[in-house]
Motif scaffolding. Sequence first.
Motif, short mmCIF file in Angstrom:
data_model
loop_
_atom_site.label_atom_id
_atom_site.label_comp_id
_atom_site.label_asym_id
_atom_site.label_seq_id
_atom_site.Cartn_x
_atom_site.Cartn_y
_atom_site.Cartn_z
N THR A 1 0.84 -1.19 0.00
CA THR A 1 0.00 0.00 0.00
C THR A 1 0.88 1.25 0.00
O THR A 1 1.91 1.29 0.67
N LEU A 2 0.48 2.27 -0.74
CA LEU A 2 1.16 3.56 -0.72
C LEU A 2 0.15 4.61 -0.28
O LEU A 2 -0.94 4.71 -0.85
N VAL A 3 0.49 5.37 0.78
CA VAL A 3 -0.43 6.38 1.30
C VAL A 3 0.28 7.72 1.45
O VAL A 3 1.50 7.79 1.53
N ARG A 4 -0.53 8.77 1.52
CA ARG A 4 -0.04 10.13 1.73
C ARG A 4 -0.62 10.65 3.04
O ARG A 4 -1.81 10.51 3.29
N GLY A 5 0.23 11.25 3.86
CA GLY A 5 -0.25 11.81 5.11
C GLY A 5 0.50 13.08 5.47
O GLY A 5 1.67 13.26 5.10
N VAL A 6 -0.16 13.98 6.20
CA VAL A 6 0.46 15.23 6.66
C VAL A 6 0.87 15.04 8.12
O VAL A 6 0.06 14.66 8.97
N VAL A 7 2.14 15.32 8.42
CA VAL A 7 2.69 15.07 9.75
C VAL A 7 2.13 16.09 10.75
O VAL A 7 2.22 17.31 10.54
N VAL A 8 1.53 15.59 11.83
CA VAL A 8 0.97 16.45 12.86
C VAL A 8 2.08 16.88 13.82
O VAL A 8 3.06 16.16 14.02
N GLY A 9 1.93 18.06 14.40
CA GLY A 9 2.99 18.65 15.23
C GLY A 9 3.38 17.83 16.44
O GLY A 9 4.53 17.86 16.86
N ASP A 10 2.42 17.09 17.05
CA ASP A 10 2.75 16.34 18.26
C ASP A 10 3.02 14.87 17.98
O ASP A 10 3.02 14.05 18.90
N SER A 11 3.29 14.53 16.72
CA SER A 11 3.65 13.15 16.40
C SER A 11 4.98 12.80 17.05
O SER A 11 5.91 13.62 17.12
N GLU A 12 5.11 11.56 17.53
CA GLU A 12 6.36 11.13 18.15
C GLU A 12 7.50 11.05 17.14
O GLU A 12 8.67 10.91 17.52
N TYR A 13 7.19 11.15 15.85
CA TYR A 13 8.22 11.09 14.82
C TYR A 13 8.84 12.46 14.53
O TYR A 13 9.90 12.55 13.89
N ARG B 1 7.46 15.97 1.16
CA ARG B 1 7.29 17.30 0.55
C ARG B 1 7.16 18.30 1.68
O ARG B 1 6.30 18.18 2.54
N ARG B 2 8.04 19.28 1.66
CA ARG B 2 8.09 20.32 2.70
C ARG B 2 7.77 21.65 2.02
O ARG B 2 8.64 22.30 1.44
N GLY B 3 6.50 22.03 2.04
CA GLY B 3 6.07 23.18 1.25
C GLY B 3 6.19 22.84 -0.22
O GLY B 3 5.59 21.89 -0.70
N ILE C 1 12.05 14.08 10.05
CA ILE C 1 10.66 14.40 9.73
C ILE C 1 10.27 15.67 10.49
O ILE C 1 10.57 15.81 11.69
N ARG C 2 9.61 16.60 9.80
CA ARG C 2 9.18 17.86 10.41
C ARG C 2 7.66 17.94 10.45
O ARG C 2 6.97 17.32 9.62
N ALA C 3 7.16 18.74 11.37
CA ALA C 3 5.72 18.99 11.41
C ALA C 3 5.27 19.62 10.10
O ALA C 3 5.99 20.44 9.51
N ASP C 4 4.11 19.22 9.63
CA ASP C 4 3.49 19.70 8.39
C ASP C 4 4.12 19.14 7.13
O ASP C 4 3.70 19.50 6.03
N LEU D 1 1.82 9.13 12.65
CA LEU D 1 2.38 10.24 11.88
C LEU D 1 1.42 11.41 11.78
O LEU D 1 1.81 12.57 11.93
N THR D 2 0.13 11.12 11.53
CA THR D 2 -0.84 12.17 11.20
C THR D 2 -1.80 12.50 12.34
O THR D 2 -2.45 13.55 12.30
N GLY D 3 -1.92 11.59 13.32
CA GLY D 3 -2.90 11.80 14.39
C GLY D 3 -4.30 11.39 14.01
O GLY D 3 -5.22 11.45 14.83
N ASP D 4 -4.49 10.96 12.79
CA ASP D 4 -5.80 10.53 12.32
C ASP D 4 -5.80 9.03 12.08
O ASP D 4 -4.78 8.46 11.67
N PRO D 5 -6.93 8.37 12.30
CA PRO D 5 -6.99 6.94 11.98
C PRO D 5 -6.91 6.72 10.48
O PRO D 5 -7.41 7.55 9.70
#
Length: 402
Positions: free
Chosen positions: A128-140, A162-164, A177-180, A199-203
């Motif tokens: 599987t290949l997925v795309r997610g946006v890193v949330v600020g409080d992720s442990e990563y 992708r960073r911006g 890995i950076r937030a956002d 990574l994203t905080g979302d299920p």
Amino acid sequence: MDPLEGEAPSAPIRYEPVNVKDVLVEMKDTAELLIDLSYSAVLHSSEEIAREVLRLEGRMDELEMRARMGLMMAVRSPDDAEQLAPVLGIVTAADDISDAAGDIAKVVLEDIGLPEAMRAALPEAVETLVRGVVVGDSEYVDRPLAEIDLESETGVRVIALRRGDEWLLNPGPETAIRADDVALLRGPDVSISEVYETLTGDPYEAPSVEAPDIEDLERAVDTIVHMKNLSELAVDLAYSAVLFDSEPLAEEVRNLEVEVDALESRFEAWTLRAAADAPDPVVLRGLIHLGSATEVISDAAIDISEGVLREIDVHPVVQMAVEESDEIITRVAIESGSDLDGAAIVGGVPDTETTMSVIAIRRPEEGWLLVGDADAEIRSGDVLIAKGTRTAAGAFDDLSQP
């Protein structure tokens, strides 16, 4: 939402001095990622990944223009023109791959027509290949990939960030890995959901899987996956043929292009036959687009290696890019009675003392076998495509001879 939202707008580009070598390396990495993402968007029916393809296509357009400007400024004599002409061909071919990948992504975004049960027909081996946006409080967040050690712990890989507007292709162990960040992850279904949520905080919501409503759709999807893998291999070999000025590798690109053409022809015939029995033939229209775009990619691989086939010396700017990497791709023909004749391949690695990894085998009576993680046995007459260090490649070639 506009189906094409996410496509990078065209911006003015003015000449500025660039390192053409660095631009060529980025174009190569971008082309390879585009192929992977565009097919994944189709196979997983992912509009999010398709939009990332269009963003990356916009970046490729900018890289192509900067490379052209740099090459034009570098021409000072007929000899320069002769050596730089194939490099210009590489630039054009990379942009052709980018355009083809964009066309594949638009099959999803423009609702050109795809069977809804594509994902249900995927082979179990396809990750599987997925795309997610890193949330600020992720442990990563703010931790390098080596410390997180995702691949060893979960089997999930970060294939790009992708960073911006900046793309981090082939992120290495020290990449943090950076937030956002927008992260592109690949891995097995059983692990991807946990990593995605961390990574994203979302299920992670897996796409619904429906039973195929088109007869023999599984075989069609198998063909798509095989065409994708052969096209990726052709592009990889084409760049390697140029970087190492290898005519044997360039000839294997030709062999791959012939194989992809044959697959595309059979795939098109299957689609037309399936349309006769499908409740709504329009849902198969995207598959025709997919086959055509795949052929464009394999043709572009031929264009990349054309200078080698025409025996034009590799330009120093390309040679400089080679010197940065100790890993090479090599072609080895297996002779009867050699140490490799009859050797087993487990997880892509032959049972020998060398550290070469076999990517693919061209077998006269069977065509191309993509090894990957599958097991195989090397036979006399096989042509192996293998990856490893220069030192290991020399020892590997010695083992192929009696």
